[in-house]
Design a protein around this motif. Structure first.
Motif, PDB file in Angstrom:
ATOM      1  N   PHE A   1       9.382 -16.050  30.363  1.00 59.93           N
ATOM      2  CA  PHE A   1       9.736 -14.428  30.682  1.00 59.93           C
ATOM      3  C   PHE A   1       8.665 -14.242  30.881  1.00 59.93           C
ATOM      4  O   PHE A   1       8.177 -12.654  32.789  1.00 59.93           O
ATOM      5  N   LEU A   2       7.330 -13.722  29.779  1.00 59.89           N
ATOM      6  CA  LEU A   2       6.595 -12.487  29.679  1.00 59.89           C
ATOM      7  C   LEU A   2       5.718 -13.071  31.112  1.00 59.89           C
ATOM      8  O   LEU A   2       5.406 -12.130  31.999  1.00 59.89           O
ATOM      9  N   PRO A   3       5.674 -13.811  30.786  1.00 59.74           N
ATOM     10  CA  PRO A   3       4.209 -14.368  32.494  1.00 59.74           C
ATOM     11  C   PRO A   3       5.041 -14.215  33.665  1.00 59.74           C
ATOM     12  O   PRO A   3       4.624 -13.840  34.716  1.00 59.74           O
TER      13      PRO A   3
ATOM     14  N   VAL B   1       5.034  -8.563  39.080  1.00 62.62           N
ATOM     15  CA  VAL B   1       4.546  -7.180  39.146  1.00 62.62           C
ATOM     16  C   VAL B   1       3.714  -7.173  39.972  1.00 62.62           C
ATOM     17  O   VAL B   1       2.819  -6.614  40.706  1.00 62.62           O
ATOM     18  N   ARG B   2       2.215  -8.080  39.552  1.00 60.79           N
ATOM     19  CA  ARG B   2       0.923  -8.184  41.015  1.00 60.79           C
ATOM     20  C   ARG B   2       1.390  -9.067  42.032  1.00 60.79           C
ATOM     21  O   ARG B   2       1.202  -7.737  43.542  1.00 60.79           O
ATOM     22  N   ILE B   3       2.143  -9.464  42.220  1.00 60.39           N
ATOM     23  CA  ILE B   3       2.987  -9.829  43.465  1.00 60.39           C
ATOM     24  C   ILE B   3       3.505  -8.754  44.360  1.00 60.39           C
ATOM     25  O   ILE B   3       2.844  -8.601  45.576  1.00 60.39           O
TER      26      ILE B   3
ATOM     27  N   LEU C   1      12.960   0.642  48.280  1.00 57.07           N
ATOM     28  CA  LEU C   1      13.495  -0.251  49.508  1.00 57.07           C
ATOM     29  C   LEU C   1      12.930  -1.384  49.191  1.00 57.07           C
ATOM     30  O   LEU C   1      13.486  -2.718  48.599  1.00 57.07           O
ATOM     31  N   GLY C   2      11.546  -0.991  49.673  1.00 57.97           N
ATOM     32  CA  GLY C   2      10.692  -2.199  49.743  1.00 57.97           C
ATOM     33  C   GLY C   2      10.728  -3.753  48.475  1.00 57.97           C
ATOM     34  O   GLY C   2      10.183  -4.353  48.367  1.00 57.97           O
ATOM     35  N   THR C   3      10.695  -2.437  46.995  1.00 58.69           N
ATOM     36  CA  THR C   3      10.220  -2.981  46.033  1.00 58.69           C
ATOM     37  C   THR C   3      11.608  -3.685  45.587  1.00 58.69           C
ATOM     38  O   THR C   3      11.443  -5.125  44.930  1.00 58.69           O
ATOM     39  N   VAL C   4      13.088  -2.865  46.012  1.00 57.32           N
ATOM     40  CA  VAL C   4      13.649  -3.877  45.417  1.00 57.32           C
ATOM     41  C   VAL C   4      13.912  -5.685  46.269  1.00 57.32           C
ATOM     42  O   VAL C   4      14.513  -6.116  45.410  1.00 57.32           O
ATOM     43  N   PHE C   5      13.453  -5.526  47.304  1.00 50.47           N
ATOM     44  CA  PHE C   5      14.071  -7.281  48.185  1.00 50.47           C
ATOM     45  C   PHE C   5      12.822  -7.405  48.080  1.00 50.47           C
ATOM     46  O   PHE C   5      12.516  -8.754  47.702  1.00 50.47           O
ATOM     47  N   MET C   6      11.138  -7.031  47.180  1.00 51.31           N
ATOM     48  CA  MET C   6      10.514  -8.228  46.892  1.00 51.31           C
ATOM     49  C   MET C   6      10.855  -8.665  45.873  1.00 51.31           C
ATOM     50  O   MET C   6      10.013  -9.837  45.552  1.00 51.31           O
ATOM     51  N   ILE C   7      10.927  -7.383  44.741  1.00 48.49           N
ATOM     52  CA  ILE C   7      11.715  -8.445  43.505  1.00 48.49           C
ATOM     53  C   ILE C   7      12.275  -9.604  43.613  1.00 48.49           C
ATOM     54  O   ILE C   7      12.130 -10.608  43.294  1.00 48.49           O
ATOM     55  N   GLN C   8      12.779  -9.541  44.688  1.00 40.84           N
ATOM     56  CA  GLN C   8      14.023 -10.624  44.635  1.00 40.84           C
ATOM     57  C   GLN C   8      13.228 -11.592  45.551  1.00 40.84           C
ATOM     58  O   GLN C   8      13.678 -12.952  45.916  1.00 40.84           O
ATOM     59  N   VAL C   9      12.185 -11.889  45.763  1.00 41.31           N
ATOM     60  CA  VAL C   9      11.684 -12.566  46.937  1.00 41.31           C
ATOM     61  C   VAL C   9      11.701 -14.134  46.450  1.00 41.31           C
ATOM     62  O   VAL C   9      11.143 -14.123  45.107  1.00 41.31           O
ATOM     63  N   PHE C  10      12.051 -15.367  47.242  1.00 35.83           N
ATOM     64  CA  PHE C  10      12.367 -16.338  46.575  1.00 35.83           C
ATOM     65  C   PHE C  10      12.197 -17.365  47.411  1.00 35.83           C
ATOM     66  O   PHE C  10      10.967 -18.060  47.020  1.00 35.83           O
TER      67      PHE C  10
ATOM     68  N   ASP D   1       0.611 -18.777  39.254  1.00 35.21           N
ATOM     69  CA  ASP D   1       0.767 -17.708  38.448  1.00 35.21           C
ATOM     70  C   ASP D   1       1.201 -16.434  39.999  1.00 35.21           C
ATOM     71  O   ASP D   1       1.678 -15.596  39.917  1.00 35.21           O
ATOM     72  N   THR D   2       2.526 -17.663  40.085  1.00 33.99           N
ATOM     73  CA  THR D   2       3.456 -17.495  40.793  1.00 33.99           C
ATOM     74  C   THR D   2       4.742 -17.452  40.340  1.00 33.99           C
ATOM     75  O   THR D   2       5.902 -16.614  41.400  1.00 33.99           O
ATOM     76  N   LYS D   3       5.069 -17.881  39.047  1.00 33.56           N
ATOM     77  CA  LYS D   3       6.582 -18.196  38.975  1.00 33.56           C
ATOM     78  C   LYS D   3       7.237 -16.737  38.086  1.00 33.56           C
ATOM     79  O   LYS D   3       7.244 -15.849  37.240  1.00 33.56           O
ATOM     80  N   THR D   4       8.173 -16.365  39.556  1.00 37.28           N
ATOM     81  CA  THR D   4       8.358 -14.698  39.842  1.00 37.28           C
ATOM     82  C   THR D   4       9.451 -14.765  39.348  1.00 37.28           C
ATOM     83  O   THR D   4      10.065 -15.391  38.788  1.00 37.28           O
ATOM     84  N   ILE D   5      10.759 -13.842  38.588  1.00 38.99           N
ATOM     85  CA  ILE D   5      11.746 -14.108  37.352  1.00 38.99           C
ATOM     86  C   ILE D   5      13.162 -14.490  38.761  1.00 38.99           C
ATOM     87  O   ILE D   5      13.107 -15.504  38.182  1.00 38.99           O
ATOM     88  N   ALA D   6      12.277 -13.921  39.951  1.00 38.39           N
ATOM     89  CA  ALA D   6      14.141 -14.263  41.252  1.00 38.39           C
ATOM     90  C   ALA D   6      13.893 -16.359  40.532  1.00 38.39           C
ATOM     91  O   ALA D   6      14.432 -17.226  40.904  1.00 38.39           O
TER      92      ALA D   6
END
Lengths: 222, 320
Positions: free
Chosen positions: B94-96, B102-104, B247-256, B268-273
C-alpha cells in the motif's frame, strides 16, 4: 512575454511625446511578435504530433508502420480501415455516439440549474454541496465497478446501452456541475441584477442571462 | 440527504473567492426566501441523481470492505471486521503505491499546469490561425486514454522504432530505453500530454474573462506586461487554477489505462488505482479491494484538500 514587456513599457511611457524613434521600436515589437507566434506553432506541432503520427500510420500497411527509420513518403492505403469496419466498428461507433449524446444532454439539463444554484444565487451551505459533487469522483472506478456490476446483474441490466448511459451520467455530472459553476461565477452580478430589475423571471434569468453571458466570447484585441 | 452533506468536510475558505460575500447572514425577506426555495429546487434533481448513482455503489463498497469475500470461493462469504483494512496496511504494497501515485500524479500535475499556463498565454494573443492552433492543441485531451497509452508506448517511446528516439538520434543522442528504464517517466509523459490541454482550456477561459478595460488601464498607467501578468492576471486566474488542480488531481489519481497498458505496474508505477484493480480482478479479493477503494477515497480527499490549500497560499502571497 518578458521580452515584449520592456518594449511595451518604453512605448507607453513615452507616448505623450511625439514618436521620434517609434518606428524602430515598432519593428522590434513586431519581430518579438513573430518570434512568439513561431514558438506557439512549434508547441502546437509538438502536442499535435502524436495524433498526427497516429493518423499517418493508419494509412500505412503493417510493414511500413513498423519500419525504422520511419517512412514519411508512402502510398496511402485504406486497407486497415476496411479491416476495422469489417470487424463491426460501425456498430461500436453508433453505440458510443448514442450513449455519449444521451448522457451529455441529461447531464447538462441537470448540471446547469444545479451550478446556478451553487454560484449566481447560492443556496445556504453551497460549498458543502459543491464538495459533495466532486467527492463522488474520489472513488476509483475500479472499486465502484464491482458493486455496480453486481447490482446491474441482479436487475438484469447488464449488456445494456441505457445502463451504460446511466453510469456515464454519474461519472460526468460532478464534472459538469463544477465546470458550469466556474463559468457562472464569472458572470458579472450587475448583469444578473439588471435582468431582475427588468422583470426577468427567475427561470428566464437562469437560462438566458447567465448562460448567454457565460458562453466563451472573443475579447476585443488589446 | 442532509446527512450526506454533513459528512463531507467543509472548506472554511470559499472556493470561488468572489461568491464568498453571499454567505453573510442577513434575515431574508419574503421574496428572497421564495428565491432560496426555488434555488433548492434547482439543485435537487442533480443532487438526487448524483446520490443514487454514486452513493449506492459507494455504500456497497464500504459494506464489502467489511466482508471476507473471494469471488473464486463466493459461497464462503462472511463478516471480516477490520481484517481487510489490516491486510491492506500491513501487506507492504500500500505505502509504495501511495508514493508511486504521489510521484506520478504530482509530476504530471505540475508539468501539465505549467505547460497549460504557457500555452494558454500564447494562445491568448491574436495571430493568424489562432483557432486552428487551439483546436490542434485540444486534440490530445480528446484521444481515449487507452489509445494515448498505446501511441506513446509503441509509436513514440519504443526503444528501436519510436519517434522520440528517432528525433533524439537526429541531434546525436543515443536511444533511450524509455519503457524499460524509465517506466514512471513514460506515464508522466502520457498524462502530461493528455492533461495539458485540459489545464489550458480552463486557464484560457480565465484569461479571456479578464476585462479588457482594466488591462488597458494598467497599460496606460505604465505597468509592464510582466507586471500586469504577475499582479493582475495571476490572481485573477486563481479560481481557474484551483478548479484545474482539483479536477486534474482527482482524475489523475484514478489513472488506470496508461499503467495497465504501458507498465503493468512495474518499476514504481503501481498506483493505488492499479493495485486495487490487481486485488479485485486478478486476486478476486472483493473485500480487500473494497478496503483499498475506501482508503483511496480518504487519501484522495486529503491530497485534493492539501493541493487546494497550497494553491490558496501561493496565490494569496502572489496577490500581495
Amino acid at each position: 512575454m518578458s521580452i515584449t514587456a520592456e518594449s511595451t513599457r518604453s512605448q507607453t511611457t513615452e507616448s505623450a511625446q511625439p514618436e521620434r524613434s517609434g518606428s524602430s521600436r515598432f519593428t522590434r515589437r513586431k519581430v518579438t511578435g513573430y518570434f512568439v507566434t513561431l514558438l506557439t506553432w512549434v508547441l502546437v506541432f509538438l502536442f499535435f504530433f502524436p495524433v498526427l503520427w497516429m493518423i499517418v500510420t493508419s494509412f500505412k500497411n503493417e510493414g511500413q508502420a513498423a519500419s525504422f527509420p520511419p517512412e514519411f513518403f508512402f502510398t496511402p492505403t485504406f486497407d486497415r480501415y476496411a479491416a476495422v469496419f469489417e470487424r463491426g466498428m460501425g456498430l461500436y461507433l453508433l453505440n458510443s455516439l448514442f450513449v455519449a449524446v444521451l448522457s451529455t444532454v441529461v447531464v447538462m439539463l441537470l448540471a446547469i440549474p444545479a451550478a446556478y444554484a451553487l454560484s449566481v444565487r447560492p443556496i445556504g451551505r453551497w460549498q458543502d454541496g459543491l464538495f459533495f459533487f466532486i467527492s463522488t469522483k474520489f472513488l476509483p472506478v475500479a472499486a465502484s465497478i464491482i458493486p455496480v456490476f453486481l447490482l446491474l446483474r441482479s436487475v438484469n441490466l447488464l449488456d445494456n446501452l441505457w445502463s451504460l448511459g446511466l453510469l456515464y451520467l454519474g461519472i460526468n455530472l460532478p464534472l459538469a456541475v463544477w465546470m458550469m459553476r466556474s463559468f457562472f461565477a464569472e458572470v458579472p452580478r450587475a448583469v444578473v441584477e439588471a435582468a431582475q430589475i427588468d422583470g426577468a423571471s427567475y427561470n428566464r434569468e437562469l437560462w438566458r442571462v447567465s448562460l448567454r453571458s457565460s458562453l466563451p466570447a472573443p475579447r476585443p484585441p488589446r | 440527504m442532509v446527512d450526506t452533506l454533513e459528512t463531507t468536510p467543509t472548506f472554511d475558505k470559499p472556493l470561488g473567492g468572489r461568491m464568498g460575500r453571499k454567505a453573510a447572514k442577513v434575515p431574508l425577506k419574503g421574496q428572497e426566501l421564495s428565491e432560496r426555495k426555488f434555488a433548492r429546487k434547482l439543485i435537487f434533481p442533480a443532487l438526487v441523481v448524483a446520490i443514487l448513482i454514486t452513493q449506492i455503489p459507494f455504500i456497497a463498497t464500504i459494506y464489502y470492505s467489511f466482508q471476507d469475500w473471494n469471488l473464486a470461493r463466493s459461497e464462503e462469504r462472511s463478516f471480516a471486521g477490520f481484517e481487510n483494512y489490516v491486510a491492506v496496511i500491513t501487506n507492504g504494497a500500500f505505502l509504495p503505491s501511495v508514493w508511486a501515485t504521489v510521484r506520478i500524479v504530482g509530476g504530471s500535475m505540475i508539468l501539465s499546469l505549467l505547460l497549460g499556463l504557457l500555452v494558454a498565454v500564447l494562445l491568448d494573443r491574436n495571430f493568424k490561425g489562432q483557432a486552428l492552433a487551439r483546436t490542434l492543441l485540444i486534440t490530445p485531451f480528446l484521444v481515449m486514454p487507452a489509445a494515448a497509452a498505446l501511441i506513446w508506448k509503441y509509436s513514440l517511446l519504443e526503444v528501436n522504432t519510436g519517434m522520440v528516439n528517432w528525433g533524439l538520434g537526429l541531434i546525436g543522442i543515443d536511444p533511450v530505453a524509455w519503457n524499460t528504464d524509465h517506466p514512471a517517466l513514460t506515464i508522466v509523459f502520457t498524462l502530461t500530454w493528455q492533461y495539458t490541454p485540459f489545464m489550458m482550456l480552463i486557464l484560457l477561459a480565465g484569461l479571456q474573462s479578464q476585462s479588457a478595460e482594466v488591462l488597458e488601464a494598467a497599460d496606460v498607467d505604465g505597468a509592464s506586461s510582466l507586471q500586469t501578468f504577475r499582479f493582475m492576471t495571476l490572481p485573477h486566474l486563481r479560481t481557474y487554477a484551483e478548479l484545474a488542480i482539483l479536477l486534474g488531481t482527482v482524475f489523475m489519481i484514478q489513472v488506470f489505462d496508461p499503467v495497465n497498458i504501458m507498465t503493468n505496474g512495474a518499476g514504481d508505477t503501481k498506483t493505488i488505482a492499479y493495485l486495487l484493480y490487481e486485488r479485485a480482478f486478478i486476486g478476486q479479493q472483493i473485500g480487500e479491494a473494497a478496503a483499498y477503494g475506501v482508503i483511496t477515497v480518504i487519501v484522495t480527499i486529503v491530497i485534493a484538500t492539501a493541493a487546494l490549500r497550497t494553491m490558496f497560499k501561493i496565490f494569496t502571497e502572489e496577490a500581495r
